[in-house]
Motif scaffolding. Structure first.
Motif, PDB file in Angstrom:
ATOM      1  N   ARG A 177       0.836  -1.196   0.000  1.00 21.10           N
ATOM      2  CA  ARG A 177       0.000   0.000   0.000  1.00 21.10           C
ATOM      3  C   ARG A 177       0.871   1.246   0.000  1.00 21.10           C
ATOM      4  NH1 ARG A 177      -5.161   0.364   0.109  1.00 21.10           N
ATOM      5  NH2 ARG A 177      -6.391  -1.551   0.348  1.00 21.10           N
ATOM      6  N   PHE A 178       0.366   2.284  -0.660  1.00 24.73           N
ATOM      7  CA  PHE A 178       1.047   3.576  -0.658  1.00 24.73           C
ATOM      8  C   PHE A 178      -0.009   4.672  -0.696  1.00 24.73           C
ATOM      9  CE2 PHE A 178       0.152   2.723  -5.049  1.00 24.73           C
ATOM     10  CZ  PHE A 178      -0.055   3.956  -5.646  1.00 24.73           C
ATOM     11  N   VAL A 179       0.379   5.864  -0.320  1.00 22.31           N
ATOM     12  CA  VAL A 179      -0.517   7.021  -0.341  1.00 22.31           C
ATOM     13  C   VAL A 179      -0.135   7.886  -1.540  1.00 22.31           C
ATOM     14  CG1 VAL A 179      -1.307   9.064   0.886  1.00 22.31           C
ATOM     15  CG2 VAL A 179      -0.815   6.958   2.153  1.00 22.31           C
ATOM     16  N   ASP A 180      -1.106   8.125  -2.435  1.00 24.51           N
ATOM     17  CA  ASP A 180      -0.821   8.882  -3.651  1.00 24.51           C
ATOM     18  C   ASP A 180      -0.865  10.385  -3.397  1.00 24.51           C
ATOM     19  OD1 ASP A 180      -3.507   9.610  -3.564  1.00 24.51           O
ATOM     20  OD2 ASP A 180      -4.118   8.203  -5.128  1.00 24.51           O
ATOM     21  N   GLU A 181      -0.697  11.149  -4.479  1.00 26.48           N
ATOM     22  CA  GLU A 181      -0.644  12.611  -4.366  1.00 26.48           C
ATOM     23  C   GLU A 181      -1.966  13.213  -3.909  1.00 26.48           C
ATOM     24  OE1 GLU A 181      -1.655  11.398  -8.554  1.00 26.48           O
ATOM     25  OE2 GLU A 181      -0.119  10.866  -7.067  1.00 26.48           O
ATOM     26  N   LYS A 182      -3.048  12.442  -4.021  1.00 26.53           N
ATOM     27  CA  LYS A 182      -4.349  12.918  -3.550  1.00 26.53           C
ATOM     28  C   LYS A 182      -4.636  12.459  -2.114  1.00 26.53           C
ATOM     29  CE  LYS A 182      -6.389  12.963  -8.190  1.00 26.53           C
ATOM     30  NZ  LYS A 182      -7.472  12.434  -9.064  1.00 26.53           N
TER      31      LYS A 182
END
Length: 231
Positions: free
Chosen positions: A184-189
């Motif tokens: 999992r990763f957190v995107d620019e949004k």
């Protein structure tokens, strides 16, 4: 007796999926099986993680529930002796290989004077199951938990696929032709997303031998398309 048929690596049939996908919980390792069915494959699953296949409730995937190693080997024996008709399937999956490893350790009875012998015996059954599945004439997809692998390349810590016994986990991670990491990763949004890692980043072990994929791919279908060279 006639020799076995000679094959060539350029033949289409040589492109056989042999995938180990590891990751933390909620990284779509099991969901990938459903996505592969939507993609057009027909999977048969050895379900080794209790309740794990609830993720696939809307996909209509066939599976055998594995509660102990004996059950798995009995099913494999029926497959190898043609007592089960698998002609409708083209993908064999092991969902929860890390859990199956624990089953194998538990089945030893955990009563050896030398506890290391229990781990060794458990790993023999675990490795035999993995090898026997991989030798079947089907694409193979296996998923497992992400764990810390100690003492890889000296004292360097690496992350890989888990099974009982650290040295056996190192071997398991290196066993398959394609080793993927779901994460999992957190995107620019600022939204949480899941992606697939296909090559080593210095900490997490991953590899894709055809070198067709980017280091990070959006999902399992993108990886399979590139390995099998499907447009």
């Amino acid at each position: 007796m006639a020799p076995p048929a000679m094959k060539n690596t350029s033949q289409q049939g040589a492109a056989k999926l042999d995938i180990l996908n590891y990751g933390l919980p909620d990284t779509h390792k099991t969901l990938a099986i459903g996505k592969l069915k939507e993609f057009g494959m027909n999977p048969l699953v050895f379900a080794c993680d209790p309740g794990g296949l609830t993720t696939l409730s809307g996909f209509g995937v066939d599976y055998y529930e594995i509660d102990k190693p004996k059950t798995a080997f009995e099913i494999l024996g029926m497959i190898y002796t043609n007592r089960l008709d698998l002609r409708k399937y083209n993908l064999i999956c092991i969902d929860g290989a890390s859990n199956f490893s624990y089953m194998c350790l538990k089945a030893t009875g955990e009563d050896s004077r030398d506890r290391r012998l229990d781990y060794a015996n458990g790993n023999i059954d675990f490795r035999r199951f993995i090898d026997d599945v991989r030798r079947l004439p089907f694409h193979v997809y296996i998923n497992a938990f992400e764990v810390e692998l100690k003492n890889v390349n000296g004292n360097q810590i690496q992350m890989g696929a888990g099974c009982e016994g650290n040295k056996y986990a190192i071997q398991f991670t290196g066993l398959m032709n394609t080793v993927l990491r779901s994460f999992r990763f957190v995107d620019e949004k600022n939204q949480s997303n899941v992606a697939i890692q296909t090559s080593h980043d210095g900490l997490h072990i991953a590899r894709e031998r055809t070198r067709s994929c980017n280091q990070y791919e959006p999902d399992i279908i993108s990886v399979v398309r590139k390995i099998l060279k499907i447009n």
